[in-house]
Motif scaffolding. Sequence first.
Motif, short mmCIF file in Angstrom:
data_model
loop_
_atom_site.label_atom_id
_atom_site.label_comp_id
_atom_site.label_asym_id
_atom_site.label_seq_id
_atom_site.Cartn_x
_atom_site.Cartn_y
_atom_site.Cartn_z
N SER A 598 0.84 -1.19 0.00
CA SER A 598 0.00 0.00 0.00
C SER A 598 0.87 1.25 0.00
O SER A 598 2.05 1.20 0.37
CB SER A 598 -0.90 0.00 1.24
OG SER A 598 -0.12 0.17 2.41
N ASP A 717 -11.50 0.85 -4.08
CA ASP A 717 -10.30 0.02 -4.04
C ASP A 717 -9.53 0.17 -5.35
O ASP A 717 -10.11 0.05 -6.44
CB ASP A 717 -10.65 -1.45 -3.83
CG ASP A 717 -11.13 -1.73 -2.42
OD1 ASP A 717 -10.60 -1.08 -1.49
OD2 ASP A 717 -12.02 -2.57 -2.24
N ARG A 719 -6.07 -1.25 -7.43
CA ARG A 719 -5.02 -2.26 -7.52
C ARG A 719 -4.32 -2.08 -8.86
O ARG A 719 -4.98 -1.85 -9.88
CB ARG A 719 -5.57 -3.67 -7.40
CG ARG A 719 -6.02 -4.03 -6.00
CD ARG A 719 -6.56 -5.46 -5.91
NE ARG A 719 -6.93 -5.79 -4.56
CZ ARG A 719 -6.11 -6.36 -3.67
NH1 ARG A 719 -4.88 -6.66 -4.02
NH2 ARG A 719 -6.53 -6.63 -2.45
N ARG A 728 -1.69 -1.77 -3.93
CA ARG A 728 -3.10 -1.72 -3.57
C ARG A 728 -3.31 -0.46 -2.72
O ARG A 728 -2.41 -0.02 -2.00
CB ARG A 728 -3.52 -2.95 -2.77
CG ARG A 728 -2.83 -3.09 -1.42
CD ARG A 728 -3.40 -4.22 -0.60
NE ARG A 728 -2.65 -4.41 0.63
CZ ARG A 728 -2.83 -3.70 1.74
NH1 ARG A 728 -3.73 -2.73 1.75
NH2 ARG A 728 -2.11 -3.94 2.81
N GLY A 729 -4.47 0.11 -2.85
CA GLY A 729 -4.78 1.29 -2.05
C GLY A 729 -6.27 1.54 -2.07
O GLY A 729 -7.04 0.82 -2.71
#
Length: 892
Positions: A598, A717, A719, A728-729
């Motif tokens: 992340s 989300d 990715r 990912r965040g």
Amino acid sequence: MNGLEPVVTVHPATGAFRTITPDLLAETYLAPCPEAFDPDALSADGQPWSASMAVAPLETASAVSSALRALAMATQNLSPDEVDLSGLDRGSRLYRHLAALCDLWRQSPAALPEDLQIYAHVLRCSVGDALEPLPLVAAEACSFASPIERRLHAHLLDHHGLADEGLRREWAARRSPLLSGAPEGSSLWRVQRGLTGADIAPAPLDESLGFLALRDEAEEADFAAARAQQLIDAGVAPAEIALLVPDEAGYFVQLKRVFAALGVPLSGLPDLPTRRDVAGETLLHLLLCLQSPAPAMALASLYISPLMPWPAATGLQLAREVMQGRFEPYAAKPLKGRAQRLYELLRSNISQTPSGILAALEIAAQNLSEAADMREDLAAFRLKLAAMRAVLSQAHTLEWATLYRLATPATARPTRSEAFVEGASVFTEAAMPWRPARHMIALGMSGNRWPRAVSASPLFLDGELRLLREKTGLHIETRGDALARRLEKLRRQFLSATESLTLLRPVHSANGSRQPPAPALSLAARTIGDGAKGTEEVETLIHDLRSIPPEHWPFAHRQIAAENAAQPGALPDDGILRLGQDLLRRRLADDGRMRPQSPSRLETLLVSPLAWSLSEFGAEPVTWAPDGLNVMVSGTIAHDVLEHLFPKDAPLPDHDQIEAAVPELLVSAIRKFAPFLQRSIWAVEREGLARDIRNAAHAWRDTLIALGARVIDNEIDLRGEALGILLRGRADCLLQLEDGSLLVVDHKKSGTARRRDRLEAGWDLQLGLYRAMLLRPERMGAVLEEALAGKPKIGVAYHLINDQGVLLQGLEPPDGVVSVMQGDISGQAMEMLRARLAEVGAGHIRLNTLDDRDFFEKTAKLAPYALDASPLVSRFMMPGAEATEGLEDADE
């Protein structure tokens, strides 16, 4: 009591010396049983401490009790009528507190501590009331005795007189070795005479005095045992060795461990409690959790109680997640049966009425652990619950103070053990030595010890006590008086050593934090020096044991190396730890690929590869601390309110709707993410947070209209792949503008100026990674897939809640709507991140330098939270390297 010397009597027939204690006086003068004090007397309206009693009843009751004791000990006959307040200003704080204490004393004589109730009875007795003679061995009370102690001494002297001259000489002969000290001229003699400020000329250090630094209390105990063994091997009897230790259970545990292994008995080591009050602890934490909202630490403490119906490992995981701010922990999902029922009870809304709390307590009791080894604790819990049931069933309103008092666990304290002739002596911090020693080892010479700092009284300032002494003659002990008494006690404890004194300084406390040297070490250092250089600095006198060649250690030793075990070495000169494995692939996903990183984890890697590595290994610390409002908590709450205020695919609210909706949404967010903010003591912070969010919401609405933007998703989300790793965040908000371009927005509970500086310097990582994920996305949701179908332009922006600013990059909005950032806002951060990823991919961990904090704060314009993520980061910092130099080295 305040006196350093005990009041001692001797039996005329047997010659046995006894210390006059409250129990002995009660037996001799047939004192009635002390009255029990009802703490509810402190809750009466109009008293100076009434408001404090409502907020912190236990702490307030303790403070008032201590102040009343101090006042009573300043009198001559233990009567409130002795306190003449006529010379004081009736409107002063001192007058109000003294008058309230005297009223409490008159109305509730049982408020006096039990020992003072016995003294008051003795002072009212005549000589004929004594059942046995108690002749004293001293004609004068100790110079540090309080007024009531001196009055009691004189009263007993009137009743019983002095012991026979021969017995008094015998007692003096027994006491003399404890006060003779070391031979004149030695370093130990100088400390014994000069510790409290006597005019002793400094002289060079000799072998009678030693200063050593060790890691912690465990290593201190190991040293003490090894030193004792060396002395015994040299012909010193165990009874000629003494240990001076703090009154802390940790030291007693460590000394018991190591001396038992050595086979050397310890005389006077306090006995450790075999059990703690698990039932009381569990009931108290349960009550705290039922009083909505539940404090995080109370929940965590309850989760790890042995009486909980889940395994210890589950309790630890639940507690860990709660202290990380996750009030709906993942570890709770697999709970079944009684464990599930109890957990759901703790997270439900309990009726805050006597019947509601009682019903919850009954349900909790039915779902506690029934393990065989916990039956005794479970029975004790139900016994305490029965007492609470009797109170709650008759109550009309909730009196939490009463419930807490019933549940308060008994404190498991070490108890005094009988001293015996053989064995090394243990002298504790609060007691005077009972026999001399040739060699003394003093432990714990760090932090708030030797002498202990004197806490301030909430009721009396030292200046007020000096004024009271001047106006009334009442001599209540000030903090300065107490400190002088404690320092003199330490000097007399040192006096019991005749040949050597070794002062041990633990560098770290039991929780791993560093401790400064104790004040006694600086006072001792004043006596060391020579005429040319003056006195020595304490830090130059203290030698770390590891810095001394082993052949010069003051005990025998041997090195034990485990077969094929790697030996610890010094930190590498280049500041890089080489682990020999790809740290990015240490945690793999189900498909065998590396788990995605992340933006927040990568910012940790950017700032401190060691902190990132500890997190990857699951070794980051979780701090237990009281609930508090910080930028992370307030940001989470603000995000939640804005998400629900501006839902996706919905018309924008008007200003009146914002004003009406914010309070309710804020209450909901607080309940989910920071329940402690519901308490009345957080009203100011709650109002400030509401104001900031309300102002930000109005400005954000206007910005969205000016941009022609609509919210197509919240908490979306993301990715994707970038820099050779998976990412990912979660973006706070995804906007679509009229021309079809996309804008990824991150709400920040901060101001614009500092964030602008970071973007202009090229050190913003988060927005750069968001754009990278959108340029090479994977596993998209339907909303994002549809939005990206036409390959729109992608912009990124920060919405700064504190001052309603918006910093945008990548798009060209209408003039004057937002601040547009030019240039590469993430270039510098991405460049360093590539170097960091290459290093950890090769199994290398670059340690931080002492210059890194300044670099990240002043050059990169970011807050280096990762440097404080673990004490190991600062513990293993390298000196002298600049962060930019480290980056250049990595590139080469």
